[in-house]
Design an enzyme around this catalytic site. Structure first.
Site, PDB file in Angstrom:
ATOM      1  NE  ARG A 123     -44.749   0.957  18.263  1.00 39.57           N
ATOM      2  CZ  ARG A 123     -44.018   0.141  17.497  1.00 39.57           C
ATOM      3  NH1 ARG A 123     -44.570  -0.962  17.043  1.00 39.57           N
ATOM      4  NH2 ARG A 123     -42.781   0.442  17.219  1.00 39.57           N
ATOM      5  CE1 TYR A 124     -47.889   4.273  21.552  1.00 42.38           C
ATOM      6  CE2 TYR A 124     -46.259   5.209  20.062  1.00 42.38           C
ATOM      7  CZ  TYR A 124     -46.578   4.585  21.263  1.00 42.38           C
ATOM      8  OH  TYR A 124     -45.576   4.290  22.141  1.00 42.38           O
ATOM      9  NE  ARG A 127     -47.913   9.295  20.109  1.00 43.33           N
ATOM     10  CZ  ARG A 127     -48.687   8.494  20.848  1.00 43.33           C
ATOM     11  NH1 ARG A 127     -49.961   8.291  20.511  1.00 43.33           N
ATOM     12  NH2 ARG A 127     -48.189   7.869  21.899  1.00 43.33           N
ATOM     13  CB  CYS A 136     -26.811  10.087  12.151  1.00 39.19           C
ATOM     14  SG  CYS A 136     -28.422   9.372  12.516  1.00 39.19           S
ATOM     15  CB  CYS A 140     -25.703   6.356  18.899  1.00 34.90           C
ATOM     16  SG  CYS A 140     -26.129   8.104  18.771  1.00 34.90           S
ATOM     17  CB  CYS A 143     -28.144   3.157  16.237  1.00 38.59           C
ATOM     18  SG  CYS A 143     -29.472   3.683  15.129  1.00 38.59           S
ATOM     19  NE  ARG A 145     -36.099   3.767  13.831  1.00 33.57           N
ATOM     20  CZ  ARG A 145     -36.304   4.868  14.538  1.00 33.57           C
ATOM     21  NH1 ARG A 145     -35.679   5.980  14.238  1.00 33.57           N
ATOM     22  NH2 ARG A 145     -37.148   4.852  15.542  1.00 33.57           N
ATOM     23  CG  ASP A 304     -35.052   0.246  21.979  1.00 27.57           C
ATOM     24  OD1 ASP A 304     -35.874   0.185  22.912  1.00 27.57           O
ATOM     25  OD2 ASP A 304     -35.088   1.115  21.087  1.00 27.57           O
ATOM     26  CG  ASP A 341     -40.225   1.728  21.934  1.00 24.59           C
ATOM     27  OD1 ASP A 341     -41.366   1.225  21.768  1.00 24.59           O
ATOM     28  OD2 ASP A 341     -39.800   2.679  21.274  1.00 24.59           O
ATOM     29  CE  LYS A 348     -41.169   6.577  22.332  1.00 19.91           C
ATOM     30  NZ  LYS A 348     -41.924   6.343  21.081  1.00 19.91           N
TER      31      LYS A 348
HETATM   32  C1  LIG Z   1     -41.811   7.043  20.011  1.00 23.88           C
HETATM   33  C2  LIG Z   1     -42.739   6.843  18.929  1.00 23.88           C
HETATM   34  C3  LIG Z   1     -43.766   7.766  18.688  1.00 23.88           C
HETATM   35  C4  LIG Z   1     -43.967   8.998  19.550  1.00 23.88           C
HETATM   36  O1  LIG Z   1     -44.331   8.642  20.860  1.00 23.88           O
HETATM   37  P1  LIG Z   1     -44.620   9.759  21.947  1.00 23.88           P
HETATM   38  O2  LIG Z   1     -44.842   9.008  23.232  1.00 23.88           O
HETATM   39  O3  LIG Z   1     -45.840  10.505  21.485  1.00 23.88           O
HETATM   40  O4  LIG Z   1     -43.425  10.660  22.013  1.00 23.88           O
HETATM   41  C5  LIG Z   1     -44.626   7.524  17.653  1.00 23.88           C
HETATM   42  N1  LIG Z   1     -44.509   6.423  16.878  1.00 23.88           N
HETATM   43  C6  LIG Z   1     -43.547   5.511  17.099  1.00 23.88           C
HETATM   44  C7  LIG Z   1     -43.495   4.302  16.244  1.00 23.88           C
HETATM   45  C8  LIG Z   1     -42.631   5.688  18.132  1.00 23.88           C
HETATM   46  O5  LIG Z   1     -41.666   4.782  18.326  1.00 23.88           O
END
Ligand SMILES: *Cc1c(COP(=O)(O)O)cnc(C)c1O
Length: 398
Positions: A123-124, A127, A136, A140, A143, A145, A304, A341, A348
């Site tokens: 998404r980002y 990362r 798991c 939870c 959850c 997911r 969520d 989120d 986030k």
């Molecule tokens: C939470 C998340 C991350 C990590 O986010 P940070 O703010 O760096 O902790 C990366 N990818 C996805 C899809 C996420 O949901």
């Protein structure tokens, strides 16, 4: 606020083996025994706890949505006399899960539409979230997911490990990989070692972290051997997930200590849950105990919009009030960032109480945690004539 007075005390109570008198300490401390003896059927649950009608119906419905499974360690923290017990409500299914509120979604964070390879959420730009398993130690009920986790629903996680590694190898923008699922620490040391070694062989991956609730659900899994293996893969961070101070027992504290001693920085992610931890005193007790366990509170999530969660969700205002009740009132290190989120896939989004009263040219008017009002002046530009006067004086002194 459903909690005992001891929930607010900064003490670490041992619960082993507690309400399971038939069990030898050696078995209790064996993670395989804990996993084999998880409570995952109505019959077993009813031998240990008197259920409400809502819970019994919830357990029956859970079988084709999100499975029930509770480690003896975690189950032991339940107060059997209290139907509103904050531990109980996190893991025992409830009939309310069977209703999908109009705002709720199966995939609230829009993950499925951001997967370049099945199981890898990108998404980002820099990362990725790598979903390495759908299992798991315990499940939870809120959850995010639950559409794939536990393996009993209609949708299945179909992670293709080799395709995911190859995507990461050819995508140099990715410098941070977050292993999650499911819970990656359910894998054997050997399997996890292989995954981490493969990731570490990719030069542009600078940073790896693992999201895990194993230290809370199954602290027995945090063995010296696991810690020694993880230590080879630094820089490695771990984000744990805990919501209530009662979860931090002496066994959990010691497990977290072993991870910290292996040089692993630890963060915590909490989910704000109705009647479980949506109170500033509970949150304060939680974050103080986390610091004593060498864990830095990282995120506090607004729950969520996952299907069947309306009874566990609470208002955004409560989250903001909690942060306001912490900021200034306790150690800065103890304060998590409150986030939502973004539904549908916004990532986030931070939410903060408002401390800026007004912002105008040249100044901001602020308030502090006690309600005191302060003015901060923005920088004034040095006037030309003053500047040339200073130059003249400097020349005279030369
Ligand atoms: C939470 C998340 C991350 C990590 O986010 P940070 O703010 O760096 O902790 C990366 N990818 C996805 C899809 C996420 O949901």
């Amino acid at each position: 606020m459903a909690s005992r007075p001891t929930d607010l005390a900064p003490s670490f109570i041992s619960h082993a083996p507690g309400h399971w008198p038939e069990v030898e300490a050696e078995q209790w401390n064996d993670p395989r025994w804990q996993l084999r003896n998880r409570i995952d059927s109505l019959a077993e649950l009813e031998t240990r706890l008197t259920l409400t009608d809502e819970e019994r119906a919830g357990v029956l419905l859970a079988g084709n949505k999100l499975a029930m499974s509770i480690t003896p360690h975690f189950f032991n923290l339940i107060d059997p006399e209290d139907p509103d017990c904050p531990i109980r409500r996190q893991v025992i299914p409830n009939i309310n899960e069977g209703w999908t509120a109009p705002e709720e979604m199966a995939d609230p964070c829009g993950e499925d539409s951001h997967m370049p390879v099945p199981g890898l959420v990108h998404r980002y730009p820099d990362r990725v979230l790598f979903l390495v398993t759908d299992r798991c130690a315990s499940y939870c009920r809120y959850c995010t997911r639950s559409r794939v986790v536990s393996g009993v629903g209609e949708q299945h996680l179909d992670t293709q490990m080799e395709a995911a590694f190859r995507y990461l190898e050819r995508t140099p923008e990715v410098r941070d990989v977050l292993l999650s699922g499911g819970d990656p620490l359910l894998f054997s040391d050997d399997k996890l070692d292989k995954i981490l070694t493969r990731l570490r062989s990719i030069p542009h991956i600078q940073f790896v972290r693992i999201g895990s609730r194993i230290p809370i659900f199954l602290p027995q899994r945090i063995t010296p051997e696991l810690c020694a293996m993880l230590k080879k893969h630094h820089p490695l961070f771990i984000s744990i997930h805990t919501n209530h101070p009662r979860e931090l027992t002496s066994e959990v504290r010691d497990a977290l200590g072993r991870l910290a001693d292996a040089g692993i920085p630890l963060g915590n992610q909490s989910v704000l849950l109705n009647g479980i931890n949506d109170h500033v005193e509970i949150q304060k007790a939680l974050v103080h105990k986390l610091l004593m366990c060498r864990v830095r509170p990282y995120y506090l999530y607004q729950c969520d919009l996952i299907t069947g969660s309306s009874h566990l969700r609470t208002s955004v205002t409560k989250g903001l009030d909690i942060i306001e009740g912490l900021r200034g009132h306790t150690t800065g290190y103890a304060i998590p960032q409150f986030v939502i989120d973004g539904p549908g896939g916004g990532g986030k989004i931070p939410l903060n109480p408002e401390y800026v009263i007004t912002r105008e040219p040249g100044r901001v008017i602020l308030r502090n945690y006690e309600g005191g009002v302060f003015e901060y002046a923005e920088p004034t530009v040095i006037p030309e004539d003053v500047l040339s006067g200073l130059h003249d004086r400097a020349l005279e002194t030369a």
